[in-house]
Design an enzyme around this catalytic site. Structure first.
Site, PDB file in Angstrom:
ATOM      1  N   ARG A 119       0.847  -1.194   0.000  1.00  0.00           N
ATOM      2  CA  ARG A 119       0.000   0.000   0.000  1.00  0.00           C
ATOM      3  C   ARG A 119       0.882   1.243   0.000  1.00  0.00           C
ATOM      4  NH1 ARG A 119      -3.493  -0.965   5.115  1.00  0.00           N
ATOM      5  NH2 ARG A 119      -1.509  -1.912   5.678  1.00  0.00           N
ATOM      6  N   ASP A 156       2.251   4.947  -0.258  1.00  0.00           N
ATOM      7  CA  ASP A 156       1.665   6.227   0.160  1.00  0.00           C
ATOM      8  C   ASP A 156       1.533   7.201  -0.999  1.00  0.00           C
ATOM      9  OD1 ASP A 156       1.187   5.909   2.876  1.00  0.00           O
ATOM     10  OD2 ASP A 156       3.293   6.264   3.385  1.00  0.00           O
ATOM     11  N   TYR A 171      12.901  -1.741  -2.436  1.00  0.00           N
ATOM     12  CA  TYR A 171      12.605  -0.320  -2.579  1.00  0.00           C
ATOM     13  C   TYR A 171      13.882   0.434  -2.889  1.00  0.00           C
ATOM     14  CZ  TYR A 171       7.942  -0.789  -0.449  1.00  0.00           C
ATOM     15  OH  TYR A 171       6.643  -1.108  -0.185  1.00  0.00           O
ATOM     16  N   ARG A 180      11.462   5.180   4.249  1.00  0.00           N
ATOM     17  CA  ARG A 180      11.689   6.630   4.329  1.00  0.00           C
ATOM     18  C   ARG A 180      12.426   7.010   5.605  1.00  0.00           C
ATOM     19  NH1 ARG A 180       5.703   8.594   3.058  1.00  0.00           N
ATOM     20  NH2 ARG A 180       6.550  10.598   3.791  1.00  0.00           N
TER      21      ARG A 180
END
Lengths: 258, 258
Positions: free
Chosen positions: A62, A64, A123, A210
């Site tokens: 999911r 952002d 990522y 992040r």
């Protein structure tokens, strides 16, 4: 998962998108007065129009608002249609807007679960590391102008590799009971102004990449030591980690499934 | 050009911008009800606020809506201000929006003319040459999915080099009496999906680089022969050239002045 529609075939699809103009992956529930534009909502809508049946699209990750993907993975069930299967990708992509694309679509086993069967995700976080402005790259990078020491960042990154309780690297609202994850790989490289932080693991808590990026940037700038990673992993203290960097630097590269 | 303000010093500046959200370089005259957002308008406005005096900014190249620049060059006159000159760049860039940046600013001779003294300009046109969608790159590339033969494109490009009447490679509305220009260099290269067409010359007519790019793409696709360039240059017949490609693939790379 029980099959409610015996005729239905489960499909796996790989989706790429520029997250700039999406409010993230997930459809907003309950329905908004003005529904927000989400990747799940836009792709589900096109699948329904092309396949002429109700579709529920499940996505592995999911992402952002503002986060990009090259290899998001989803699954959905669909009954046979008048359109031959080999023509689905083009029919779907022709109707999708310019900022999202189905890269691959294939029939899969009826119990394939994009979320539950995911075993590795990768990522990448991009930092535009120069005094000058990123201009067109501002939508895909985070701008940080102080010089970054990549040796220090890679020293810190290497300490993340392994199986750890990573609660100290997640937003407080992660909502998971089990916060132990395995990071297979984490490294930092530079090409001209762009510093890329790549992270591969069996799963990530909310905002985790992040926060890892924010922590490595503080190490690279000299505001904290590479050993801070050991402390964060030992204490699970979010306050020892760096800030949550902006979403636009983040891209979901790929997901492997069992 | 007579100096109206004896105290004024002429300055030369280099400007980079992401043209996506600009209606081109040039301020629209006469004033619109809602003024369009242009690079000249935005930069002039910030110069006036920082330097606290009326400023007229002259740009070397009137780039169209959607066209980008790494090295646009402009000039303006300004009287001495309270802000020391070395602090101008940061004061200006802090106030400029994220999609435009002053890269360089320096005092110059009083008769320096960004337009009239330009001797060489270099443009680059990017084609995203793959079946898949460019996604985030759609703002800086033109999407063309048929395979391109770069040998054919370079054969055609080499024929452009030299001094020619280039009226056949310009929009009918170019408005110039003299249509003879020298092209110093034109070549085509590929990096992964991106095909880059670089053109360097002493001046370009309206839409000329986008028409050159459209012509080379037709040659690369096999719809016309490299020798079509010779015919266009011999006949000045715009109908023999390819289409004007979309603006977002175009970037003004640099300008050299005498």
């Amino acid at each position: 998962m029980p099959e409610c529609r015996p005729e239905a075939q489960r499909h796996r699809l790989t989706i790429a998108y520029d997250g700039t103009d999406f409010h993230g992956w997930q459809k907003q529930e309950p329905p908004q007065v003005e529904p927000l534009r989400t990747v799940q909502g836009v792709v589900e809508d096109v699948l329904q129009r092309v396949l002429r049946q109700p579709i529920i699209l499940v996505g592995a990750s999911r992402t952002d608002a503002g986060v990009h993907a090259r290899g998001q993975v989803g699954h959905f069930d669909a009954e046979p249609t008048a359109i031959p299967f080999e023509r689905w990708p083009q029919a779907i992509n022709d109707r999708l807007p310019d900022d999202v694309e189905v890269r691959d679509i294939e029939p899969t086993r009826p119990d394939f679960d994009a979320i539950g069967d995911a075993v590795t995700k990768r990522y990448r976080y991009l930092v535009f590391n120069a005094q000058r402005k990123p201009l067109a790259l501002r939508r895909t990078t985070y701008h940080f102008w102080h010089p970054l020491d990549l040796d220090r960042m890679n020293d810190a990154a290497a300490r993340l590799v392994g199986r750890h309780d990573v609660a100290g690297l997640a937003a407080a609202s992660h909502g998971r009971d089990n916060t132990v994850r395995t990071i297979h790989r984490c490294d930092v490289s530079r090409q001209d102004e762009i510093v890329a932080i790549a992270v591969e693991g069996d799963g990530f808590l909310y905002n985790m990449v992040r926060i890892i990026a924010g922590t490595l940037v503080e190490v690279g700038r000299g505001k904290s030591e590479p050993s801070c990673i050991d402390q964060i992993l030992a204490t699970q203290d979010r306050r020892l980690a760096g800030p949550t960097l902006q979403p636009q630097g983040l891209c979901l590269e790929w997901i492997r499934h069992r």
